[in-house]
Design an enzyme around this catalytic site. Structure first.
Site, PDB file in Angstrom:
ATOM      1  N   HIS A  66      30.347 141.920  35.153  1.00 41.65           N
ATOM      2  CA  HIS A  66      29.748 140.906  36.155  1.00 41.65           C
ATOM      3  C   HIS A  66      29.167 141.803  37.347  1.00 41.65           C
ATOM      4  O   HIS A  66      29.725 142.658  37.730  1.00 41.65           O
ATOM      5  CB  HIS A  66      30.807 139.909  36.633  1.00 41.65           C
ATOM      6  CG  HIS A  66      31.779 140.441  37.286  1.00 41.65           C
ATOM      7  ND1 HIS A  66      32.745 141.016  37.071  1.00 41.65           N
ATOM      8  CD2 HIS A  66      31.948 140.421  38.821  1.00 41.65           C
ATOM      9  CE1 HIS A  66      33.677 141.377  37.859  1.00 41.65           C
ATOM     10  NE2 HIS A  66      33.235 140.866  38.914  1.00 41.65           N
ATOM     11  N   HIS A  68      25.928 145.706  42.209  1.00 38.95           N
ATOM     12  CA  HIS A  68      26.387 146.659  41.464  1.00 38.95           C
ATOM     13  C   HIS A  68      27.285 146.255  40.169  1.00 38.95           C
ATOM     14  O   HIS A  68      27.801 144.781  40.260  1.00 38.95           O
ATOM     15  CB  HIS A  68      27.364 147.658  42.001  1.00 38.95           C
ATOM     16  CG  HIS A  68      28.443 147.190  42.339  1.00 38.95           C
ATOM     17  ND1 HIS A  68      28.706 146.617  43.468  1.00 38.95           N
ATOM     18  CD2 HIS A  68      29.500 147.373  41.878  1.00 38.95           C
ATOM     19  CE1 HIS A  68      30.152 146.280  43.710  1.00 38.95           C
ATOM     20  NE2 HIS A  68      30.655 146.809  42.921  1.00 38.95           N
TER      21      HIS A  68
END
Length: 183
Positions: free
Chosen positions: A137, A54
């Site tokens: 990220h 995620h």
């Protein structure tokens, strides 16, 4: 980071749930992220389980159960004021202190505004969320011993159309509790 509320004593006595707002990849994007995790050489690092990949927007920490409805209301309000946008993930990197390797890219203004609105709303709900710049990220490996080695990845365009509220329960895959489309 911890979540501390300014609520009543009853809030402190309620069970807490470890939560965060995130971007959740669709199956096609998840497959591409898994491939990057498999290719990434980061020493003896441990790959993040496929189901847990995620991109965190706002880490909320341990949230008293009586604040979850307010967070869901907040998320609906924020989602209604934001449009879809695209993030480009085009580089590998590390957070040395955390010993993680990631795939990420530059923050875009639409993403920054979404993160800022969710964080400000969470603070209004009495949660103590971090006040640092958002660095988009996806963590691919944990407990690395060295920086990733190899060529830069081919850029991935992630079309962000929604965001989710996720619960982290130790030893289990992350659980998406609810999602909100961007209008």
């Amino acid at each position: 980071m911890t979540s501390r509320g300014s609520g009543s004593a009853s809030s402190a006595e309620l069970p807490c749930r470890r939560l965060f707002f995130a971007l959740w990849p669709d199956p096609s994007l998840r497959s591409v992220l898994v491939q990057h995790g498999n290719r990434l050489d980061a020493g003896s690092g441990r790959r993040v389980p496929d189901a847990n990949l995620h991109l965190t927007l706002v880490f909320l920490g341990d949230v008293p159960a009586d604040r979850i409805d307010a967070l869901e209301t907040l998320a609906g309000t924020v989602a209604a004021t934001h449009r879809p946008f695209t993030l480009v993930l085009d580089r590998y990197g590390t957070f040395d202190r955390a010993r993680v390797a990631w795939l990420g890219g530059p923050a875009v203004e639409a993403g920054n505004r979404l993160v800022e609105d969710l964080a400000a709303g969470a603070r209004d709900c009495g949660l103590d969320v971090e006040r640092r710049s958002w660095r988009p990220h996806v963590t691919l490996r944990r407990r690395i011993e060295a920086a990733p080695d190899g060529p830069a990845p081919a850029p991935i365009a992630w079309r962000v159309r929604d965001f989710v509220l996720v619960e982290s329960i130790r030893g289990r895959p992350y659980q998406v509790l609810r999602s909100w489309p961007l209008e």
